[in-house]
Enzyme design. Sequence first.
Site, mmCIF file in Angstrom:
data_model
loop_
_atom_site.group_PDB
_atom_site.id
_atom_site.type_symbol
_atom_site.label_atom_id
_atom_site.label_comp_id
_atom_site.label_asym_id
_atom_site.label_seq_id
_atom_site.Cartn_x
_atom_site.Cartn_y
_atom_site.Cartn_z
ATOM 1 N N HIS A 217 -37.177 -18.514 -19.415
ATOM 2 C CA HIS A 217 -37.763 -18.389 -20.465
ATOM 3 C C HIS A 217 -38.513 -16.659 -20.301
ATOM 4 O O HIS A 217 -38.790 -16.016 -21.114
ATOM 5 C CB HIS A 217 -38.287 -18.910 -21.222
ATOM 6 C CG HIS A 217 -38.311 -18.969 -23.073
ATOM 7 N ND1 HIS A 217 -37.377 -18.359 -23.997
ATOM 8 C CD2 HIS A 217 -39.467 -18.096 -23.433
ATOM 9 C CE1 HIS A 217 -37.576 -17.555 -24.608
ATOM 10 N NE2 HIS A 217 -38.696 -17.956 -24.490
ATOM 11 N N TYR A 221 -39.879 -12.933 -21.428
ATOM 12 C CA TYR A 221 -40.935 -12.400 -21.426
ATOM 13 C C TYR A 221 -41.707 -11.514 -21.127
ATOM 14 O O TYR A 221 -42.729 -10.465 -21.255
ATOM 15 C CB TYR A 221 -42.283 -13.214 -22.568
ATOM 16 C CG TYR A 221 -42.158 -14.279 -23.346
ATOM 17 C CD1 TYR A 221 -42.252 -13.417 -24.434
ATOM 18 C CD2 TYR A 221 -41.555 -15.977 -23.648
ATOM 19 C CE1 TYR A 221 -41.895 -14.279 -25.813
ATOM 20 C CE2 TYR A 221 -41.437 -15.645 -24.233
ATOM 21 C CZ TYR A 221 -41.444 -15.626 -25.615
ATOM 22 O OH TYR A 221 -41.401 -16.220 -26.946
ATOM 23 N N HIS A 368 -27.891 -12.368 -30.135
ATOM 24 C CA HIS A 368 -29.276 -12.400 -30.194
ATOM 25 C C HIS A 368 -29.745 -12.569 -29.287
ATOM 26 O O HIS A 368 -30.745 -11.174 -29.230
ATOM 27 C CB HIS A 368 -29.202 -14.106 -30.062
ATOM 28 C CG HIS A 368 -30.744 -14.279 -29.732
ATOM 29 N ND1 HIS A 368 -31.948 -14.073 -30.773
ATOM 30 C CD2 HIS A 368 -31.432 -15.107 -28.888
ATOM 31 C CE1 HIS A 368 -33.306 -14.767 -29.995
ATOM 32 N NE2 HIS A 368 -33.088 -14.745 -28.876
ATOM 33 N N PHE A 369 -29.061 -11.654 -27.336
ATOM 34 C CA PHE A 369 -29.897 -11.119 -26.940
ATOM 35 C C PHE A 369 -29.651 -9.975 -26.440
ATOM 36 O O PHE A 369 -30.655 -8.830 -26.127
ATOM 37 C CB PHE A 369 -29.967 -12.172 -25.487
ATOM 38 C CG PHE A 369 -28.895 -12.172 -24.643
ATOM 39 C CD1 PHE A 369 -28.931 -13.613 -24.471
ATOM 40 C CD2 PHE A 369 -27.620 -11.343 -24.517
ATOM 41 C CE1 PHE A 369 -27.362 -13.928 -23.635
ATOM 42 C CE2 PHE A 369 -26.374 -11.602 -23.865
ATOM 43 C CZ PHE A 369 -26.465 -13.091 -23.149
ATOM 44 N N HIS A 370 -28.609 -9.238 -27.319
ATOM 45 C CA HIS A 370 -28.433 -7.933 -27.652
ATOM 46 C C HIS A 370 -29.358 -6.871 -28.717
ATOM 47 O O HIS A 370 -30.307 -5.867 -28.400
ATOM 48 C CB HIS A 370 -26.604 -7.833 -27.924
ATOM 49 C CG HIS A 370 -25.969 -7.237 -26.425
ATOM 50 N ND1 HIS A 370 -25.261 -8.702 -26.369
ATOM 51 C CD2 HIS A 370 -25.793 -6.437 -25.794
ATOM 52 C CE1 HIS A 370 -24.404 -8.330 -26.096
ATOM 53 N NE2 HIS A 370 -24.930 -6.861 -24.812
ATOM 54 N N ARG A 433 -19.206 -18.864 -25.772
ATOM 55 C CA ARG A 433 -19.776 -17.065 -24.808
ATOM 56 C C ARG A 433 -18.837 -18.106 -23.500
ATOM 57 O O ARG A 433 -19.052 -18.702 -23.137
ATOM 58 C CB ARG A 433 -20.917 -17.185 -24.677
ATOM 59 C CG ARG A 433 -22.346 -17.998 -24.555
ATOM 60 C CD ARG A 433 -23.186 -17.322 -24.672
ATOM 61 N NE ARG A 433 -24.324 -17.926 -23.698
ATOM 62 C CZ ARG A 433 -25.156 -18.426 -22.908
ATOM 63 N NH1 ARG A 433 -25.861 -17.080 -22.588
ATOM 64 N NH2 ARG A 433 -26.598 -18.660 -22.458
ATOM 65 N N ARG A 434 -19.593 -16.929 -22.190
ATOM 66 C CA ARG A 434 -19.526 -17.456 -20.968
ATOM 67 C C ARG A 434 -18.062 -17.226 -20.550
ATOM 68 O O ARG A 434 -17.377 -17.438 -19.800
ATOM 69 C CB ARG A 434 -20.323 -18.331 -20.954
ATOM 70 C CG ARG A 434 -22.012 -18.670 -20.678
ATOM 71 C CD ARG A 434 -22.442 -19.815 -20.198
ATOM 72 N NE ARG A 434 -23.350 -20.353 -20.257
ATOM 73 C CZ ARG A 434 -24.702 -20.088 -19.667
ATOM 74 N NH1 ARG A 434 -24.317 -18.569 -19.136
ATOM 75 N NH2 ARG A 434 -25.808 -20.025 -20.030
#
Lengths: 550, 40
Positions: A217, A221, A368-370, A433-434
Site C-alpha cells: 500500500h 504512495y 481503479h489502478f489505471h 481479474r488476474r
Amino acid sequence: MIAAQDRKLALWNIGVAYIAFLIGTLCGLLQVFIRNDALQLPSWLDYYQILTAHGVLLALIFTTYFIFGFFVTGMSKSLGSFGPKVLLYSWIGFWVTTIGTVMATVMIISGEASVLYTFYAPLKASGWYYVGLALVIVGTWISSFALVGHYVVWRKAHKGELSPLFAFMTITTIIMWIIACLGVVATVLFQYIPWAFGWVDTINVELSRSLFWYFGHPLVYFWLLPAYMAWYVIVPKLLGVKVFSDSLARLAFVLFILFSIPVGFHHQLTEPGISNFWKFLQVVLTFMVIIPSLLTAFSMFGTFERAGRKNGGQGLFGWFTKLPWKDVRFTSIFVAMAFFIPGGAGGIINASFQLNEVVHNTMWIVGHFHITVGTPVAMTFMGLTFWLVPYLTGRKFSKVMQKLGFIQIITWTIGMLLMSTSQHILGLLGAPRRTAYTGYNNHPSALEWFDGILTNHVTMAVGGSILFLSAMLLIYIVVMTMFLSPKAELEADFVEFPMADSDKEHTPKFLENWWIWIGIAFALIIIAYAIPLYGMIHHAPPGSEGFKTW
Amino acid sequence: MKKTKPAKEENLKGTFVSVMSVGVIIIVMWVVVYYMYVAR
C-alpha cells in the site's frame, strides 16, 4: 541549470524509465488483443508472462526510475550540486537497481516468473527473480540514502532553517519508502528466496501476503507523493502564484508517513487468516490517509482560484477560464488531477470493509489502478517530462513538440476513459481479474458481461490501442528532447525548472522534526501489525509447497 | 487606540464549491456500490 554531473544522473534514470515504459505499454497492448482473440501468441510466450511484465515494468520500474530522476533534479536545484560522495552512491544505487531490473526482466521473459507483480505465494518463480527484486529495493535504498546525505549536508550548513519544500517532500517520500520496504525485504529474504531455491520446502502464505501488503500500500504512495510534489511545487509556478500554504503542504506529507503504512490489511479483507478486529482497525487507519489527499484537493483548488482571480477571473467560477490551458505542462497535470477524483473515490469504496466484497479481485480493481497510478501519477510524470527532459539536455521544447504533447495527453485521456470505464463496469458485473479471458465454459451470465457497448472486448481493445499510440507519441517526444531537438542558444529558448516560491516564515519548525513522525509511524505500525503478525507466525498453518501453474 | 483595518479576506468561494463537489462525487459513488452490495 543544475550541474552537468547531476543532469547526467537524472537523465540516465529517466532514460531507463522510458525504456521500461516502452516495453510495459507494448505488453499492455498485447493483452487487450489477446483478450479480444485478435492475436495468438507464439508458444514460448503466454498471457501471464505479458501481464507480469506489464505490471513490473510500468508499476515498479518506470515509476521508480522516473521518481529518482525527478528527485535528483529537484534536490540539486533546491539544495545545490551533489558532492562526490552523494554522486558516487547515487550511481551505485542506480546500477544495483538496474542489475536487479535486468535479472527480474530476464526471468519474466524466459518464462520463469509468471507470478504477476504481486508475486503471491504459493505461485513460485525462479529464485533469481526474487533476487532481482531484492536488488531493485536495495538499489533504491542506496539512492535514497545518497539523497538523504545531500539533505543532511544542507541542514548542517543551514542550522535552524526549514528546508526548501521540494527537499522536505523528497525526504518525506524517502522515509516512507524505506520504512515500507522493510516488509517486502523481510518476506523476500527470509521466505521467498530460501523457498524458491529449495532450501526450505514450504512457505507461510498468509505471512508472505501480509508482509507484501505492508509494503504494497505505501508503494502506492511512493508513486503518488512525487505526483503530489509536482502539484504542490510545480503547478503554482506554472500559474504564476506561490505555494498555497507551506504549512498545509508539509502537514499533508508528514501525515502520509504516519498513515500510509499500517493499512495493508485493506488489501486482504477477504482473507480468512486475519481477525475482523485487525482488519477493521486498519480500515479506520486507511480512512485517516484520505485526509492528506483531501487537504491536497483543497490546496489545489485554492491555488487555481487564486491564480485565476489574479488573472482577472470574476464570479464563482470565472477564475477557471483564466488558467493557462494552452500550456501543456499545466493542462496535462490538471487532467491527471481530475482523474484522481473518481480514482480516489473508488479507493474509498475498495477500503470500505464489506463493500470490498463487491469489487475484490474483479476488473474494477484493474480499472481503479489505471485511474490512479495509470493516469494521475503517469500523466503527471508526462507533464513533468515535457519540461524536465529539455531542461536537463538544454534542448528546445518547440511549438511542434507542445502540439504533440497535447495530442499525447488527449489520446491518453480518451484511451483511458474507454478502457477504465469498461473495466470498472465489468468488475461490478463480476468479471475477474488476474486471469486471462474466461467465459466460464460459455456460461450465459459470464458471456453477458461482455455484451455492453462499453464493456465489450472491442471497446477495451480500441481504448488499449489508443493508449499505446499515445505512449509511442510520448516516446517520440522523449527521444526528440533527449537527443535530437536543436540545442537552445537564445536565453528565451532555454526551458526552466518551474519551482514555486513557498512562504515558510509561519511554518511550525516541528514539522521538520523527523524523529517525531518516524516515532509515531512505528508506534502505529506496531499497534496495527505486531499482534496479527505474531499470530501468523506463532499459530502458523501448514506451509505450502510451490506451484508453477504456467 | 488606533484601530487597524482588517486585511481583505481572499475570495475562495469557488474553492469551497469545488471541494464540496468532490465530496458529492465520493458520496454518490460510494452509495451506488453500497446499494449494489445490499441488493446482492
